[in-house]
Scaffold this motif. Sequence first.
Motif, mmCIF file in Angstrom:
data_model
loop_
_atom_site.group_PDB
_atom_site.id
_atom_site.type_symbol
_atom_site.label_atom_id
_atom_site.label_comp_id
_atom_site.label_asym_id
_atom_site.label_seq_id
_atom_site.Cartn_x
_atom_site.Cartn_y
_atom_site.Cartn_z
ATOM 1 N N LEU A 197 0.804 -1.219 0.000
ATOM 2 C CA LEU A 197 0.000 0.000 0.000
ATOM 3 C C LEU A 197 0.839 1.272 0.000
ATOM 4 C CD1 LEU A 197 -2.841 -0.994 2.491
ATOM 5 C CD2 LEU A 197 -2.962 -0.896 -0.001
ATOM 6 N N VAL A 198 1.909 1.291 0.762
ATOM 7 C CA VAL A 198 2.720 2.507 0.888
ATOM 8 C C VAL A 198 3.847 2.533 -0.140
ATOM 9 C CG1 VAL A 198 4.027 3.943 2.523
ATOM 10 C CG2 VAL A 198 2.113 2.577 3.339
ATOM 11 N N ALA A 199 4.173 1.361 -0.690
ATOM 12 C CA ALA A 199 5.204 1.235 -1.721
ATOM 13 C C ALA A 199 6.577 1.668 -1.209
ATOM 14 C CB ALA A 199 4.814 2.012 -2.979
ATOM 15 N N GLU A 200 6.856 1.400 0.055
ATOM 16 C CA GLU A 200 8.179 1.589 0.635
ATOM 17 C C GLU A 200 8.532 0.352 1.446
ATOM 18 O OE1 GLU A 200 9.220 5.196 2.594
ATOM 19 O OE2 GLU A 200 7.876 6.435 1.367
ATOM 20 N N GLU A 201 9.806 0.196 1.767
ATOM 21 C CA GLU A 201 10.223 -0.970 2.534
ATOM 22 C C GLU A 201 9.660 -0.913 3.950
ATOM 23 O OE1 GLU A 201 14.282 -3.531 3.279
ATOM 24 O OE2 GLU A 201 14.426 -1.336 3.388
ATOM 25 N N ALA A 202 9.122 -2.035 4.399
ATOM 26 C CA ALA A 202 8.591 -2.125 5.750
ATOM 27 C C ALA A 202 9.720 -2.288 6.760
ATOM 28 C CB ALA A 202 7.635 -3.301 5.858
ATOM 29 N N VAL A 203 9.589 -1.578 7.874
ATOM 30 C CA VAL A 203 10.491 -1.732 9.008
ATOM 31 C C VAL A 203 9.593 -1.985 10.214
ATOM 32 C CG1 VAL A 203 12.350 -0.733 10.373
ATOM 33 C CG2 VAL A 203 12.125 -0.118 7.950
ATOM 34 N N VAL A 204 9.644 -3.196 10.762
ATOM 35 C CA VAL A 204 8.643 -3.662 11.716
ATOM 36 C C VAL A 204 9.190 -3.627 13.141
ATOM 37 C CG1 VAL A 204 7.083 -5.542 12.330
ATOM 38 C CG2 VAL A 204 7.730 -5.188 9.927
ATOM 39 N N GLY A 205 8.427 -3.019 14.036
ATOM 40 C CA GLY A 205 8.771 -2.998 15.446
ATOM 41 C C GLY A 205 7.740 -3.751 16.267
ATOM 42 N N MET A 206 8.209 -4.689 17.079
ATOM 43 C CA MET A 206 7.341 -5.460 17.971
ATOM 44 C C MET A 206 7.272 -4.716 19.303
ATOM 45 S SD MET A 206 6.791 -7.907 15.807
ATOM 46 C CE MET A 206 6.061 -9.276 16.696
ATOM 47 N N LEU A 207 6.112 -4.144 19.586
ATOM 48 C CA LEU A 207 5.997 -3.210 20.706
ATOM 49 C C LEU A 207 5.722 -3.906 22.036
ATOM 50 C CD1 LEU A 207 3.961 -0.280 19.128
ATOM 51 C CD2 LEU A 207 6.440 -0.582 19.258
ATOM 52 N N THR A 298 -8.520 -5.394 6.447
ATOM 53 C CA THR A 298 -8.314 -6.811 6.750
ATOM 54 C C THR A 298 -7.171 -7.371 5.919
ATOM 55 O OG1 THR A 298 -10.693 -6.981 7.138
ATOM 56 C CG2 THR A 298 -9.480 -9.029 6.929
ATOM 57 N N GLN A 299 -6.382 -8.230 6.535
ATOM 58 C CA GLN A 299 -5.313 -8.926 5.826
ATOM 59 C C GLN A 299 -5.373 -10.409 6.165
ATOM 60 O OE1 GLN A 299 -1.724 -6.967 7.166
ATOM 61 N NE2 GLN A 299 -2.003 -7.573 9.291
ATOM 62 N N GLY A 300 -5.068 -11.233 5.162
ATOM 63 C CA GLY A 300 -5.044 -12.673 5.387
ATOM 64 C C GLY A 300 -6.197 -13.436 4.776
ATOM 65 N N ILE A 301 -7.221 -12.735 4.244
ATOM 66 C CA ILE A 301 -8.309 -13.408 3.539
ATOM 67 C C ILE A 301 -7.874 -13.632 2.090
ATOM 68 C CG2 ILE A 301 -10.740 -13.276 2.850
ATOM 69 C CD1 ILE A 301 -11.246 -11.495 5.247
ATOM 70 N N ALA A 302 -8.355 -14.722 1.485
ATOM 71 C CA ALA A 302 -7.911 -15.092 0.148
ATOM 72 C C ALA A 302 -8.171 -14.002 -0.882
ATOM 73 C CB ALA A 302 -8.576 -16.392 -0.287
ATOM 74 N N LYS A 303 -9.251 -13.233 -0.711
ATOM 75 C CA LYS A 303 -9.543 -12.078 -1.557
ATOM 76 C C LYS A 303 -9.964 -10.935 -0.640
ATOM 77 C CE LYS A 303 -10.802 -14.551 -5.798
ATOM 78 N NZ LYS A 303 -11.810 -14.674 -6.889
ATOM 79 N N PRO A 304 -9.757 -9.683 -1.060
ATOM 80 C CA PRO A 304 -9.951 -8.571 -0.120
ATOM 81 C C PRO A 304 -11.405 -8.300 0.255
ATOM 82 C CG PRO A 304 -9.291 -7.752 -2.289
ATOM 83 C CD PRO A 304 -9.170 -9.238 -2.338
ATOM 84 N N VAL A 305 -11.665 -8.375 1.548
ATOM 85 C CA VAL A 305 -12.942 -7.977 2.143
ATOM 86 C C VAL A 305 -12.601 -7.096 3.325
ATOM 87 C CG1 VAL A 305 -14.994 -8.726 3.382
ATOM 88 C CG2 VAL A 305 -14.173 -10.050 1.421
ATOM 89 N N ASN A 306 -13.139 -5.889 3.343
ATOM 90 C CA ASN A 306 -12.791 -4.959 4.411
ATOM 91 C C ASN A 306 -14.000 -4.490 5.188
ATOM 92 O OD1 ASN A 306 -9.918 -4.835 4.361
ATOM 93 N ND2 ASN A 306 -10.076 -3.816 2.381
ATOM 94 N N ASP A 307 -13.772 -4.358 6.488
ATOM 95 C CA ASP A 307 -14.795 -3.995 7.445
ATOM 96 C C ASP A 307 -14.686 -2.512 7.771
ATOM 97 O OD1 ASP A 307 -16.735 -4.246 9.532
ATOM 98 O OD2 ASP A 307 -15.093 -4.369 10.976
ATOM 99 N N LEU A 308 -15.815 -1.837 7.801
ATOM 100 C CA LEU A 308 -15.860 -0.416 8.151
ATOM 101 C C LEU A 308 -16.223 -0.231 9.614
ATOM 102 C CD1 LEU A 308 -18.011 0.625 5.079
ATOM 103 C CD2 LEU A 308 -15.614 1.290 5.397
ATOM 104 N N ASN A 330 -2.850 -6.165 -6.102
ATOM 105 C CA ASN A 330 -1.672 -6.877 -5.604
ATOM 106 C C ASN A 330 -1.894 -8.378 -5.531
ATOM 107 O OD1 ASN A 330 0.016 -4.614 -5.230
ATOM 108 N ND2 ASN A 330 -1.028 -4.096 -3.318
ATOM 109 N N GLN A 331 -3.147 -8.779 -5.334
ATOM 110 C CA GLN A 331 -3.419 -10.215 -5.282
ATOM 111 C C GLN A 331 -3.509 -10.831 -6.666
ATOM 112 O OE1 GLN A 331 -6.855 -10.715 -2.697
ATOM 113 N NE2 GLN A 331 -5.514 -11.004 -0.938
#
Length: 331
Positions: A197-207, A298-308, A330-331
Amino acid sequence: MSFINSIKERARQAKKTIVLPESLERRTLEATAQIIKEDIADVILVGNKEDIEKAGEGLEISKAIFVDPMSFEKMNAYIDLLVELRSKKGMTREKAEDILKSDPLYLGVMMVKDGMADGMVAGAIHSTANVLRPSLQILKTAPGTKLVSSFFVMVVPDCTYGANGTFIFSDCGLVQNPNAEELASIALSSAKSFENLVAEEAVVGMLSHSTKGSAKHPDVDKVLEATRLAKEQNPDVKLDGEFQLDAAIVPSVGASKAPESKVAGKVNVLVFPDLDAGNIGYKLTQRLAKADAYGPVTQGIAKPVNDLSRGCTAEDIVGVVAITAVQAQNQ
């Protein structure tokens, strides 16, 4: 260009079809008119066309695709498919027909399953459970993904942290108290979502409330184990922890508290240890920093379904539709 304008532009470049099943809801119809006007996506509205047009009086929605469950030409095929998918759970043809003709969420998900739509957005008048239940029953999880989770894209004005003020916060809306394995899955899914979505490299922090051993507690141990698992599962992702929030995003604090970490102070994907922390964190940022919060996505569903959120605005729906369209690309 702002994050959401960039997402809209990407959506226009390879236009997708998104089903909006809450078609008598005024905010949905206001969003539909704007989506059509901005050429972000093709929109399917579920229900009787005359009823929908009456609910959308004064709005230009004539270019939407109207699907009436009572006269839908694919209904019999969808009934048969739902029976096939859910027969082990006791689904009969009579039950399938009743569900698909009475519940627009199930019909919308079947359109996504069939490929008539590329994604679905709902939740303005339905609970998260009601939106996700048909998605998990019919679409199931994406290949290689064990867990469905959610995130917010947070865009903080006048902020130099993250990706020029853009972050993913996860999980803020779905997984209540993830164990270490689930937290690792959330982290890796969120890294992928950020890059898509952001088109930049992810840098992940576990908080955590601890940075690199500054506190001892089972809650800290969970984050440490999740960090280990995530690194083991995908060593190419820039990911580290456990971090307090300031050590994760502020370069000087990261250098002071975690000098050996290549991630500390540079994080743009914040993975919260549980839903309480994530939900509080995103709402604090939204309200006090006046950040734009796009989601929950939502992430992880086989096709995109999003909840409002049920408190969403029409503009929120437009943004989530654009994000859903880019997820579909992207899918």
